[in-house]
Each structure stands twice: as C-alpha cells, then as structure tokens.
Write a protein that holds these residues in place. Sequence first.
Motif, PDB file in Angstrom:
ATOM      1  N   VAL A  57     -10.246 -49.584   7.316  1.00 57.20           N
ATOM      2  CA  VAL A  57     -10.040 -50.845   6.584  1.00 57.20           C
ATOM      3  C   VAL A  57     -10.632 -50.686   5.188  1.00 57.20           C
ATOM      4  CG1 VAL A  57     -10.625 -53.308   6.536  1.00 57.20           C
ATOM      5  CG2 VAL A  57     -10.137 -52.196   8.715  1.00 57.20           C
ATOM      6  N   ILE A  58     -11.797 -50.024   5.130  1.00 57.11           N
ATOM      7  CA  ILE A  58     -12.395 -49.732   3.825  1.00 57.11           C
ATOM      8  C   ILE A  58     -12.633 -48.222   3.727  1.00 57.11           C
ATOM      9  CG2 ILE A  58     -13.487 -52.002   3.590  1.00 57.11           C
ATOM     10  CD1 ILE A  58     -16.138 -50.766   4.412  1.00 57.11           C
ATOM     11  N   SER A  59     -12.778 -47.730   2.506  1.00 59.45           N
ATOM     12  CA  SER A  59     -12.923 -46.280   2.335  1.00 59.45           C
ATOM     13  C   SER A  59     -14.364 -45.849   2.603  1.00 59.45           C
ATOM     14  CB  SER A  59     -12.515 -45.880   0.914  1.00 59.45           C
ATOM     15  OG  SER A  59     -13.448 -46.404   0.010  1.00 59.45           O
ATOM     16  N   ALA A  60     -14.525 -44.553   2.837  1.00 61.89           N
ATOM     17  CA  ALA A  60     -15.853 -44.031   3.199  1.00 61.89           C
ATOM     18  C   ALA A  60     -16.834 -44.070   2.039  1.00 61.89           C
ATOM     19  CB  ALA A  60     -15.712 -42.607   3.718  1.00 61.89           C
ATOM     20  N   ASP A  61     -16.326 -44.249   0.816  1.00 63.89           N
ATOM     21  CA  ASP A  61     -17.271 -44.348  -0.306  1.00 63.89           C
ATOM     22  C   ASP A  61     -17.643 -45.798  -0.630  1.00 63.89           C
ATOM     23  OD1 ASP A  61     -14.765 -44.880  -1.218  1.00 63.89           O
ATOM     24  OD2 ASP A  61     -14.865 -43.620  -3.012  1.00 63.89           O
ATOM     25  N   SER A  62     -17.308 -46.700   0.287  1.00 61.40           N
ATOM     26  CA  SER A  62     -17.768 -48.089   0.142  1.00 61.40           C
ATOM     27  C   SER A  62     -19.287 -48.112   0.291  1.00 61.40           C
ATOM     28  CB  SER A  62     -17.132 -48.963   1.221  1.00 61.40           C
ATOM     29  OG  SER A  62     -15.727 -48.931   1.101  1.00 61.40           O
ATOM     30  N   PHE A  63     -19.926 -49.151  -0.208  1.00 62.44           N
ATOM     31  CA  PHE A  63     -21.391 -49.158  -0.169  1.00 62.44           C
ATOM     32  C   PHE A  63     -21.949 -50.583  -0.163  1.00 62.44           C
ATOM     33  CE2 PHE A  63     -19.848 -48.837  -4.494  1.00 62.44           C
ATOM     34  CZ  PHE A  63     -20.535 -49.847  -5.160  1.00 62.44           C
ATOM     35  N   ILE A  64     -23.241 -50.652   0.141  1.00 58.72           N
ATOM     36  CA  ILE A  64     -23.960 -51.929   0.088  1.00 58.72           C
ATOM     37  C   ILE A  64     -24.732 -51.935  -1.228  1.00 58.72           C
ATOM     38  CG2 ILE A  64     -25.825 -53.300   1.127  1.00 58.72           C
ATOM     39  CD1 ILE A  64     -25.139 -52.001   3.814  1.00 58.72           C
ATOM     40  N   PHE A  65     -24.676 -53.047  -1.950  1.00 58.76           N
ATOM     41  CA  PHE A  65     -25.415 -53.127  -3.207  1.00 58.76           C
ATOM     42  C   PHE A  65     -26.423 -54.269  -3.131  1.00 58.76           C
ATOM     43  CE2 PHE A  65     -26.584 -53.585  -7.505  1.00 58.76           C
ATOM     44  CZ  PHE A  65     -26.358 -52.353  -8.102  1.00 58.76           C
ATOM     45  N   LEU A  66     -27.711 -53.893  -3.146  1.00 62.89           N
ATOM     46  CA  LEU A  66     -28.760 -54.906  -3.022  1.00 62.89           C
ATOM     47  C   LEU A  66     -29.344 -55.224  -4.398  1.00 62.89           C
ATOM     48  CD1 LEU A  66     -30.429 -53.137  -0.007  1.00 62.89           C
ATOM     49  CD2 LEU A  66     -29.221 -55.297   0.143  1.00 62.89           C
ATOM     50  N   VAL A  67     -29.511 -56.495  -4.659  1.00 61.79           N
ATOM     51  CA  VAL A  67     -30.147 -56.898  -5.913  1.00 61.79           C
ATOM     52  C   VAL A  67     -31.438 -57.622  -5.573  1.00 61.79           C
ATOM     53  CG1 VAL A  67     -29.899 -58.183  -8.066  1.00 61.79           C
ATOM     54  CG2 VAL A  67     -27.881 -57.172  -6.978  1.00 61.79           C
ATOM     55  N   ASP A  68     -32.560 -56.962  -5.875  1.00 62.82           N
ATOM     56  CA  ASP A  68     -33.855 -57.601  -5.621  1.00 62.82           C
ATOM     57  C   ASP A  68     -34.187 -58.497  -6.810  1.00 62.82           C
ATOM     58  OD1 ASP A  68     -36.409 -58.372  -5.208  1.00 62.82           O
ATOM     59  OD2 ASP A  68     -37.230 -56.383  -4.837  1.00 62.82           O
ATOM     60  N   PHE A  87     -27.962 -41.925   2.434  1.00 56.88           N
ATOM     61  CA  PHE A  87     -27.038 -40.993   1.758  1.00 56.88           C
ATOM     62  C   PHE A  87     -26.153 -41.734   0.754  1.00 56.88           C
ATOM     63  CE2 PHE A  87     -27.799 -38.836   5.852  1.00 56.88           C
ATOM     64  CZ  PHE A  87     -28.377 -37.684   5.359  1.00 56.88           C
ATOM     65  N   CYS A  88     -26.806 -42.514  -0.080  1.00 52.13           N
ATOM     66  CA  CYS A  88     -26.132 -43.251  -1.159  1.00 52.13           C
ATOM     67  C   CYS A  88     -25.229 -44.385  -0.679  1.00 52.13           C
ATOM     68  CB  CYS A  88     -25.337 -42.323  -2.078  1.00 52.13           C
ATOM     69  SG  CYS A  88     -26.378 -41.109  -2.846  1.00 52.13           S
ATOM     70  N   LYS A  89     -25.296 -44.738   0.585  1.00 48.02           N
ATOM     71  CA  LYS A  89     -24.495 -45.873   1.058  1.00 48.02           C
ATOM     72  C   LYS A  89     -25.166 -47.190   0.647  1.00 48.02           C
ATOM     73  CE  LYS A  89     -20.833 -44.699   3.426  1.00 48.02           C
ATOM     74  NZ  LYS A  89     -20.376 -44.017   2.205  1.00 48.02           N
ATOM     75  N   ILE A  90     -26.471 -47.094   0.322  1.00 45.99           N
ATOM     76  CA  ILE A  90     -27.170 -48.282  -0.170  1.00 45.99           C
ATOM     77  C   ILE A  90     -27.597 -48.010  -1.597  1.00 45.99           C
ATOM     78  CG2 ILE A  90     -29.256 -49.700   0.049  1.00 45.99           C
ATOM     79  CD1 ILE A  90     -29.051 -49.413   3.039  1.00 45.99           C
ATOM     80  N   LYS A  91     -27.121 -48.858  -2.490  1.00 47.91           N
ATOM     81  CA  LYS A  91     -27.539 -48.775  -3.896  1.00 47.91           C
ATOM     82  C   LYS A  91     -28.270 -50.080  -4.212  1.00 47.91           C
ATOM     83  CE  LYS A  91     -23.236 -46.319  -4.704  1.00 47.91           C
ATOM     84  NZ  LYS A  91     -23.722 -44.940  -4.660  1.00 47.91           N
ATOM     85  N   ALA A  92     -29.109 -50.031  -5.220  1.00 49.89           N
ATOM     86  CA  ALA A  92     -29.874 -51.250  -5.490  1.00 49.89           C
ATOM     87  C   ALA A  92     -30.394 -51.301  -6.917  1.00 49.89           C
ATOM     88  CB  ALA A  92     -31.054 -51.332  -4.525  1.00 49.89           C
ATOM     89  N   VAL A  93     -30.633 -52.526  -7.367  1.00 49.89           N
ATOM     90  CA  VAL A  93     -31.376 -52.717  -8.614  1.00 49.89           C
ATOM     91  C   VAL A  93     -32.450 -53.766  -8.349  1.00 49.89           C
ATOM     92  CG1 VAL A  93     -29.524 -52.120 -10.241  1.00 49.89           C
ATOM     93  CG2 VAL A  93     -29.748 -54.487  -9.455  1.00 49.89           C
ATOM     94  N   ARG A  94     -33.478 -53.721  -9.184  1.00 48.19           N
ATOM     95  CA  ARG A  94     -34.537 -54.716  -9.061  1.00 48.19           C
ATOM     96  C   ARG A  94     -34.706 -55.411 -10.403  1.00 48.19           C
ATOM     97  NH1 ARG A  94     -39.220 -56.567  -6.586  1.00 48.19           N
ATOM     98  NH2 ARG A  94     -41.173 -56.337  -7.686  1.00 48.19           N
ATOM     99  N   PHE A  95     -34.747 -56.734 -10.371  1.00 50.86           N
ATOM    100  CA  PHE A  95     -34.991 -57.496 -11.604  1.00 50.86           C
ATOM    101  C   PHE A  95     -36.481 -57.450 -11.939  1.00 50.86           C
ATOM    102  CE2 PHE A  95     -31.240 -60.764 -11.190  1.00 50.86           C
ATOM    103  CZ  PHE A  95     -30.350 -59.751 -11.532  1.00 50.86           C
TER     104      PHE A  95
END
Length: 337
Positions: A57-68, A87-95
Amino acid sequence: MIKHVIKIKKIQDSSKEADMNSVKLAIIIPCYNEEETLPHTLKKLWDVIHDLIRDRVISADSFIFLVDDGSKDRTWEIINTAHKRSFCKIKAVRFSRNYGNQAAILAGLKESEKLGVDAALTIDADLQQDVNKIRDFVQAYNEGYDIVAGVRNDRSTDSFFKKICSNAFYKIINILGVNITPNHSEFRLISRNTLNILSGFHERNIFLRGLFNELGLDTKYIYFDVKKREYGKSKFSFFSLLRLAIDGIVSFSIYPLRFVFVIGVLISVTSFFVAVLIILDQILKFTLITNIELFKIWMTFISGIQILCIGIIGEYIGQVLMEVKGRPRYIISKELE
Ligand code: UDP
Ligand code: MG
C-alpha cells in the motif's frame, strides 16, 4: 522493535518493482512532553507501517517523522533511541522551544516535502485517532484526492466542558463565514501537490483546519471513532485551546471587525436618542430620566462594549504585527535524518 525493522528490510529487498507504484508516505507526529505515550505509539505504528509495506500500500522508503515541539521531558531521548534502531525509518526534528501544535505539524509537512514524499499524513502522538484507517486514507489518495480529512464520529471521549466549547467554536466560526467541517481533526493526509501549494502560504499564524478547507482542493472525509488517551494527559490547556480558536477566527474572518463597526453605529444612534430625551427632559420637565442608577448601568455596559471592541481590534493589530515582523515560524535546533 528491532524485530519489526528486520521485517521491513526484507520487504524492501523483495518489493522494489512494486514499490515504484506504491505511495511514499510520511507519517508526521507532533510531540510535546509525550514520554508516557511515545514508546507505545511507535510500537503500534511500526506494526501498521510494516503491514502497509508488506501489502504494498505504501513504499518501503516511507517513514515516520517526529517533531519534538520543545518538550521538557524525555521525549527527545526516546526519539533518539528509536531513530538509532530504525534504520532511517524514523526521522525527527526538535524545536528550540515550544511553538505549538500547528507549527509542529507545519514543520513536519515542510521537512517531508523536502524528502520527496508522495503524501504526508499527520496524526497525534497519543494515537487517539484510528490507525487502521491509514489504509483508507492512502486508498483515497490513490483515487485522486488531494486532501483526505479525518472527521471524528462523535466527541464521546471529550469532557462535558470541552464538548460545549468545541461545539460553540464550530458554530461561531461557521457563522463568521469560515468554512470548517465540524469535528475535523489534525488526522489528515495531503498529497505532494497540496504540500507544494502549502509552501506558497507564508503566514505565521497558521490554522491548518481552516487553511486546507480554504484551498478548494478535492477532499475526501473519512469518519473514525476517537479513542480515549491511554497514556499521559492532554497537552492543551483551556487557554491554549482558546488561543487556537481566536487565532483561527482572526486569520480567516474579518466579521468581528464588522461587528465592531455595527456596534459603533448602534451605540451612536442610541446615544443620539438618549441625548434628545435628556434635553427634552430638562426643558419640559417630563422627569423621564430620573433614574440615575439606570444611567450608571447603561454607562458601564457601554464601557464594557468599548473595551471588547478595542480587544477585537487589538487581536487583529497583534496578528498584523506578527506577520509584518516576519520572524521564523519555528526554530529547529536538532535534526535526525
Ligand atoms: N502538541 C504539540 N505542541 C503543543 C501541544 C500539543 O505538538 O504545544 C501535540 C501533542 O503532543 C499531540 C497533539 O499535539 O501529539 C495533540 O495533542 P493532545 O493529544 O494533547 O490534544 P487533545 O487530544 O487533548 O486535543
Ligand atoms: Mg489527544
């Protein structure tokens, strides 16, 4: 968690061809002091993502993006650990500090756009929204919708007070000419096309629910049952919800300013007649205006109305000031790619 990551790796290898047609999805989660709920949320979402990738349904390079959003608890620590194992499936930024839920969602959308996603889905960190509906959201995207908006079936999980306030808010904002679907939450999927359009909006005070309705793009509504928050407490106080409601109204409607004008006209007309009555009273001794207490009440009422009107104008001036300054909407202090 590692077990799931390994499964995802396997699918990545075997489904390269099918992947070319499936959707590269970013699941964006704004997080503010979510240390209690985040480990459970990530675990649950891993399972959902794994199933969606397995079913192509979604591609294998899909990911979760967390914004703290400038959390003061262990949220960033938890995100760091999850990122290392993902393995890069979770990406994030922090304010650098707390900028609010709307800014956090916006940052997630903007960062995902840079990463070349086909679609971005936003969901709350407590997963009160139904994660099983993500499949339907992607399906609607594949049918050609630019926006897929989650709408709560009811507000049974809200307190009595919150229910009354939300109903009042949606009624008032609709009367003020803003087209917002009642009970539409921040559970929403938008296409890359919508992300591109969004990048043309530079306003600081952003009210996403109103904005997406305003765009006039093809929208599908998907109804879902809201669950109770299982871990931690709501991150919105009464005052932060009130702030969000006022910002929403001020950024989409100038009716309150017209209300100030109409009130001004009404008071002027009424005062004129009162003045005529007072003069007649003095000359002809009708003794109509003898009740000084009534007069005091009238004056207090008018003072209240005046201060209310100044407050309304002040809100708009405040918004203009913030927009004119053009300061960044948020500052990203840390990043996990
Ligand atoms: N949130 C945020 N910044 C804030 C307040 C909330 O990023 O200043 C996030 C929060 O972590 C959650 C989402 O916004 O992911 C919705 O918050 P919550 O579940 O507390 O809201 P409620 O369900 O009570 O409306
Ligand atoms: Mg919640």
